[in-house]
Write a protein that holds these residues in place. Structure first.
Motif, mmCIF file in Angstrom:
data_model
loop_
_atom_site.group_PDB
_atom_site.id
_atom_site.type_symbol
_atom_site.label_atom_id
_atom_site.label_comp_id
_atom_site.label_asym_id
_atom_site.label_seq_id
_atom_site.Cartn_x
_atom_site.Cartn_y
_atom_site.Cartn_z
ATOM 1 N N UNK A 83 -20.831 48.799 16.088
ATOM 2 C CA UNK A 83 -21.851 49.707 15.616
ATOM 3 C C UNK A 83 -22.813 49.125 14.601
ATOM 4 N N UNK A 120 -28.561 48.570 19.381
ATOM 5 C CA UNK A 120 -28.336 49.202 20.669
ATOM 6 C C UNK A 120 -26.965 49.863 20.756
ATOM 7 N N UNK A 121 -26.130 49.610 19.769
ATOM 8 C CA UNK A 121 -24.854 50.319 19.775
ATOM 9 C C UNK A 121 -25.051 51.817 19.614
ATOM 10 N N UNK A 129 -26.952 53.731 21.176
ATOM 11 C CA UNK A 129 -27.358 54.481 22.344
ATOM 12 C C UNK A 129 -26.416 55.624 22.640
ATOM 13 N N UNK A 130 -25.137 55.322 22.511
ATOM 14 C CA UNK A 130 -24.127 56.302 22.838
ATOM 15 C C UNK A 130 -24.273 57.532 21.946
ATOM 16 N N UNK A 131 -24.536 57.237 20.694
ATOM 17 C CA UNK A 131 -24.753 58.318 19.739
ATOM 18 C C UNK A 131 -26.080 59.008 20.036
ATOM 19 N N UNK A 178 -26.179 61.590 22.715
ATOM 20 C CA UNK A 178 -25.676 62.917 22.387
ATOM 21 C C UNK A 178 -26.686 63.686 21.549
ATOM 22 N N UNK A 233 -22.082 60.610 30.155
ATOM 23 C CA UNK A 233 -22.107 60.598 28.701
ATOM 24 C C UNK A 233 -20.809 61.082 28.084
ATOM 25 N N UNK A 260 -23.469 60.883 11.179
ATOM 26 C CA UNK A 260 -23.517 59.496 11.649
ATOM 27 C C UNK A 260 -24.956 59.020 11.756
#
Lengths: 489, 686
Positions: free
Chosen positions: A239, A243-244, A246-248, A251, A262, A297
């Protein structure tokens, strides 16, 4: 007949607050050869900005030969938004300079823009949601808690910080580009935008004896992502890279429905009937609800995004051929960018391999990067290499006009100390009011700087003469719109 | 069915699934946790914890696991699987219960979570800790003191070794034994010491972090299966204990930001563990909570190595024909077995010692030095004969890192033990007979009034102890303690007032003040001279800085020689407000009454933890964070504020934050003296 060579420059730092706006006249003797404006913005827009821009207009007789925007942060472009008509109608802007990262025809830049855009939106979403929670839902959820007001205040403060970060990047509606930036590109520019990348050497037609060396932003993505020089002994990079997120970010969006991809688990594990919701949402248990906690976050996201964009700053070193002196304008470049300057392959242009070091060594004027924050100025790869004994530094920081939360990191005392030592007190700050020199807040910066200037009185003679506004220091910005310094031949 | 089973066995990952991909040829992938039986609702929801698998990032509920399902029971739990959220719930449950039981066994009492404070000031019992296994899309996981909940995150990771991990695969923090144990320990400490998340010196938060990490690390080491593989691998070079340090760091590496606490243990270079060389300046120089915490972790780990070495030296001699040098090649599996058992036993001992020490820690403002003294004292109390020199191992390890308790002239088991008061009340007379401990040099003169106070206190608590001995339900313990306090606190206060008013010469204020470090002199003139006039408050006639009973509990545990400990621990807390005037902490205000901005003043707290021995009817120890300047009081009889402690708190809370390290806090946190943010979220965000 060849034009006379540029030998000196008048540099004006416009005092709008914490934010950059530098107007420069490059001259040959007293003859003005080039009028350049670098950035125009402030962190929190005050209404008096217009006075500053009008003053530039008068000083420049309405013509800007080169308008360089270092990077897309409100504290560097907000004045354009604020004074749209003035910039569009009253100025003649001959050329606009951007970093390669603004060039939509550059596939790498486009990719970056997309990623950044997504993140900006995610940040905006998180900031809005948190605000919504604090305003609408907090009291209900925490009705029976002890000291709700303080709890709320603390959550509110977090949400405000987030909002400020979000505003720095500016997202309105579905647009992820800052309004001032957009206006400049679409309404002001007239096929006169030029994009630059590290290693470029720029000479301007009709302006002799002046060369621009472009040092940043780096072409290397890893350098942009790098926050600070830190030893990594963890097994994976968790993190810490842009680009880490993206997952966050996925959402955090309100414009799209969540897709199966997702979700972390197979659909069969999802309790469609939401049986536990009866328990979770029960009035008795509401105080333990966590519907909004995860949005915090976004704090990390905001910081990484900000650093990432800071590292996208257009970095220019301007060399006077006659004197060998160099002026360094790094925008808000942070450590990753500073390090990358030394990797530029100058030898391919017929220059010495460590030419960057040479430029730093000859630097006689330094625009302090990122408002004196700790990650704005690299130590080993930057400040320690600036050994010119006539070095003058200007920093755009003013506690009269700053986001309160920036005060924690600006000014960084170690950098302040190093700068004052290196410049023998020739440090000029937008406003030194309320600033302290030492970590314990006992020594006022003003006094420390003045005393240091006196200690090195002899060597500082030129400075007392060439810093035009030395008597205006710390006057109200409405009385002294700018500080002017002349870099002599 | 009449009889409930004694155990529930659950299969879990031995190492984080992520890590097991990194540690080559690891044959132990899954181990079985043996837990005490309890009836569980789907969730699982049990006596101590409730797991609710709600994922707010997508608004999804995942189906809760029913561990009482027959099919799950016969197979000792669900198959370990990353892709099944129900297994995640099972693993979180197993690690939490294992940790809880470790604490209860060492402490000799039931654990209660921190009370929830209501709007009206009431503190209510929290039956279960709430756990959300998938609450954040972040590499973070934290305990929220406000919600009495633990939030675990999950995130996408890229490995530095792409051949070992699928790019962008998900990593779940709730599948890491160390993260779960770490966060749960935060919750447990909060239940024991709610003031430990109020940082008053650089050690407080660092202690919270370090202790949580110590529990995670050593609990992991208590599984012999985990150690066996590494021990077998080291072959003949056992004396260097490489594998233990290696494992400690590897466990740490899988847990991201949490792992930074292991950094002081050493680093792995080319697959080999290089222990960090301790430096006597480490403690003085390092301020950032993680880095500071890592010093404590390293100190405890060092003690562990010393102890392990001593435990296996005979085994090595036996196995090497007396030379102590093992031949090259594989080690005999029996020896591997024995060695891992010894390591696991040593780990369990360390864990017990550290947890037990909590009962001898001050109620607030803890420093690492206090913790060392607590370890030594609790061990001296329980284990008479330190035949394996455990205590010396601890002292040695702390000394190497420059961790010294304040105000000590020498460093030995005797001097580190908290001064034993041994104040005993005789049956016949009203007053007390004072027995001095051997270690204490200065004579404690006990006046009649102080004697009376202590005698009455002991009587009160005997009653409390006798009631509580026979209660095992946590809810009941809480209820009885609250009731006891409700009924008796006014009596105690009245008693104090009565004694204070009889005590014309301030003997009690001096005597009891010397024992507790708290201010019991309701003399307006003196209070004013002390700069405490503004803090004076209280019911009825007495004007004193507010004080109250912070905590009360019963400890009963059995030592290795069969000796029994029956203690009642009472914590008295007193508070004043310190106003900052012209950058100096010199003024005063009334906490909770005067509106004072964070940058204009702070609450200063003092506490005295009184440990009563119920069997011997004595006041055994007083572990203080004094309000009074005790040395001055003892020397001159004059009452003065403890300016040293006030200055220390001021310096810490008002210093410019460490800009390098805590940028996140600078932007998103607020002053250090703010109790209303998520302290453990911010500290992990780093």
């Amino acid at each position: 007949m060849a034009e006379p060579k540029v030998t000196n420059a008048l540099i004006r730092m416009y005092r709008m607050g914490t934010g950059d706006c530098f107007a420069i006249k490059f001259r040959s003797g007293r003859k003005v050869m080039l009028k350049m404006l670098i950035d125009a913005g402030v962190a929190r827009s005050g209404d008096f900005i217009e006075d500053h821009i009008r003053d530039i207009h008068d000083w420049f007789d309405g013509t800007i030969d080169v308008f360089a925007i270092t990077h897309e942060h409100n504290d560097h472009v907000s004045a354009i938004q604020k004074c749209k008509e003035l910039f569009r109608d009253d100025f003649e802007i001959k050329k606009i300079w951007f970093a390669w990262t603004e060039n939509n025809d550059d596939p790498m830049a486009k990719e970056w823009k997309d990623i950044m855009g997504k993140k900006k939106k995610a940040l905006k979403f998180a900031s809005d949601q948190l605000k919504h929670f604090v305003e609408e839902k907090f009291d209900d959820a925490n009705a029976n808690n002890f000291n709700v007001s303080k709890l709320k205040e603390s959550t509110l403060s977090f949400s405000e910080s987030l909002e400020e970060f979000s505003q720095l990047h500016g997202v309105t509606g579905t647009d992820s580009e800052l309004e001032g930036m957009k206006f400049l590109k679409e309404e002001i520019a007239d096929n006169n935008i030029e994009y630059y990348e590290p290693g470029d050497i720029v000479e301007i037609d009709g302006v002799e004896g002046l060369r621009f060396y472009i040092l940043g932003p780096p072409r290397d993505l890893n350098a942009i992502k790098k926050e600070k020089g830190k030893k990594e002994d963890e097994a994976y990079e968790h993190n810490k890279e842009l680009d880490q997120d993206d997952f966050l970010s996925f959402a955090m969006r309100d414009d799209l429905e969540m897709e199966d991809d997702d979700l972390p688990f197979d659909d069969k594990f999802v309790d469609k009937d939401k049986l536990q919701s009866l328990f979770y949402e029960h009035d008795e248990h509401k105080w333990r609800n966590i519907d909004y906690d995860w949005l915090q976050s976004a704090g990390q996201l905001a910081m990484r995004l900000t650093k990432g964009i800071n590292n996208l700053s257009l970095v220019m070193a301007m060399e006077f051929e006659e004197t060998g002196k160099v002026m360094l304008f790094p925008g808000d470049a942070e450590i990753g960018s500073w390090e990358s300057w030394h990797r530029i392959k100058w030898e391919e242009k017929g220059l010495p391999k460590d030419f960057t070091k040479d430029l730093l060594k000859r630097t006689a004027f330094y625009k302090v990067a990122h408002h004196l924050s700790h990650n704005g100025t690299a130590k080993q790869d930057g400040l320690e290499l600036m050994t010119n004994d006539k070095l003058v530094a200007m920093a755009t920081l003013s506690y009269q006009n700053i986001s309160s939360r920036w005060k924690g990191t600006m000014p960084n005392r170690a950098i302040l100390k190093e700068l004052i030592t290196r410049t023998q007190g020739r440090l000029i700050v937008t406003s030194m009011k309320e600033l302290f020199y030492d970590p314990e807040d006992t020594i006022a910066l003003r006094g420390k700087v003045d005393a240091t200037r006196q200690v090195f009185k002899k060597n500082n003679k030129f400075f007392f003469k060439d810093f035009k506004n030395i008597k205006d220091e710390d006057k109200d910005p409405t009385e002294a719109l700018y500080y002017e310094f002349m870099l002599r031949d | 069915m009449d009889r409930k089973p004694a155990f529930r066995k659950l299969r879990c990952y031995a190492l984080d699934p992520f890590l097991s991909l990194q540690v080559d040829t690891l044959d132990i992938h899954v181990i079985e946790y043996t837990l005490g039986w309890e009836d569980l609702e789907p969730g699982p929801v049990g006596e101590y914890i409730e797991i609710i698998d709600y994922d707010p990032t997508s608004g999804t509920y995942y189906k809760p696991v029913n561990l009482n399902d027959h099919c799950i029971l016969v197979e000792n739990g669900l198959d370990p699987s990353e892709s099944n959220p129900q297994f995640h719930q099972q693993m979180v449950y197993a690690v939490c219960m294992k940790t809880i039981k470790n604490f209860e066994r060492s402490l000799g009492r039931k654990l209660l979570w921190a009370d929830r404070k209501l709007k009206n000031g009431d503190e209510v019992f929290v039956q279960r800790l709430r756990i959300y296994p998938h609450a954040l899309r972040d590499s973070n996981a934290y305990y929220s003191p406000h919600k009495k909940s633990i939030l675990f995150g999950y995130f996408q990771a890229t490995s530095r070794q792409p051949q070992k991990l699928m790019p962008r695969s998900l990593v779940f923090s709730c599948l890491s034994h160390d993260i779960v144990a770490h966060e749960l320990t935060h919750a447990i400490i909060d239940g024991l010491f709610k003031n430990y998340n109020y940082p008053t010196n650089p050690d407080v938060l660092a202690f919270h972090e370090a202790f949580s990490d110590i529990v995670a690390l050593f609990q992991h080491f208590t599984f012999p299966e985990v150690l066996g593989h590494q021990i077998a691998k080291t072959q003949g070079k056992l004396d260097k204990q490489n594998m233990l340090g290696e494992l400690a760091i590897q466990f740490g590496s899988a847990i991201g930001g949490h792992g930074s606490l292991r950094s002081a243990i050493g680093e792995i270079v080319d697959g080999k563990w290089i222990p960090a060389v301790p430096n006597a300046l480490d403690y003085a120089k390092t301020k950032e909570p993680h880095a500071r915490g890592s010093i404590l972790v390293a100190a405890i780990f060092d003690a562990f190595l010393i102890i392990y070495k001593q435990r296996v030296v005979d085994l090595l001699r036996l196995a090497s024909g007396g030379t102590g040098i093992l031949p090259q090649g594989e080690i005999h599996p029996d020896l591997v077995n024995r060695l891992s058992k010894e390591a696991s036993k040593a780990a369990q001992h360390i864990l017990n010692m550290c947890i037990r020490a909590l009962d001898y820690c001050p109620a607030l403002d803890i420093t690492f030095g206090d913790f060392l003294r607590a370890i030594i004292t609790s061990d001296v109390d329980l284990v008479k004969n330190d035949s394996r020199d455990y205590r010396v191992a601890f002292i040695e390890a702390f000394k190497k890192r420059g961790i010294f308790p304040n105000n000590l002239k020498t460093l030995s088991v005797e001097s580190l033990t908290w001064p034993r008061l041994g104040i005993k009340c005789s049956e016949e007379k009203e007053d007390c007979i004072v027995k001095q401990s051997e270690a204490q040099d200065d004579k404690l003169e006990m006046d009649d009034y102080t004697g009376k106070v202590i005698k009455h206190l002991i009587e009160f608590f005997k009653g409390y102890g006798n009631t509580l001995k026979f209660i095992s339900s946590r809810n009941e313990i809480h209820k009885h303690t609250k009731k006891f306090l409700r009924d008796n606190a006014p009596l105690i206060e009245e008693l104090l007032i009565q004694i204070i008013s009889e005590d014309k010469d301030h003997e009690m204020a001096f005597g009891f003040g010397t024992i507790t470090g708290l201010m019991f002199l309701p003399d307006n003139k003196i209070l004013k001279e002390m700069g405490l006039d503004k803090t004076a408050r209280g019911k009825k006639v007495i004007n004193l800085p507010k004080f109250w009973i912070e905590d009360l509990h019963l400890i009963s545990r059995v030592g290795p020689d069969g000796n029994l400990i029956n203690h009642v621990v009472l914590t008295l807390t007193q508070t004043i407000g310190v106003r900052v005037i012209e950058g100096k902490p010199t003024g005063s205000f009334i906490p909770e009454k005067d509106e004072v901005a964070n940058n204009e003043g702070f609450e200063f707290m003092a506490s005295s933890t009184l440990i009563f021995d119920l069997d011997k009817e004595t006041l055994k120890y007083a572990i203080n964070k004094p309000l009074l300047d005790l040395e001055h009081l003892k020397k001159t009889g004059e009452f003065k504020k403890n300016q040293k402690r006030i200055d220390q708190q001021f310096r810490y809370q008002y210093a410019v934050p460490d800009q390098e390290h805590n940028e996140f806090n600078a932007y998103f946190g607020r002053n250090t003296n703010n109790r209303f943010q998520e302290p453990f979220s911010i500290i992990h965000n780093h």
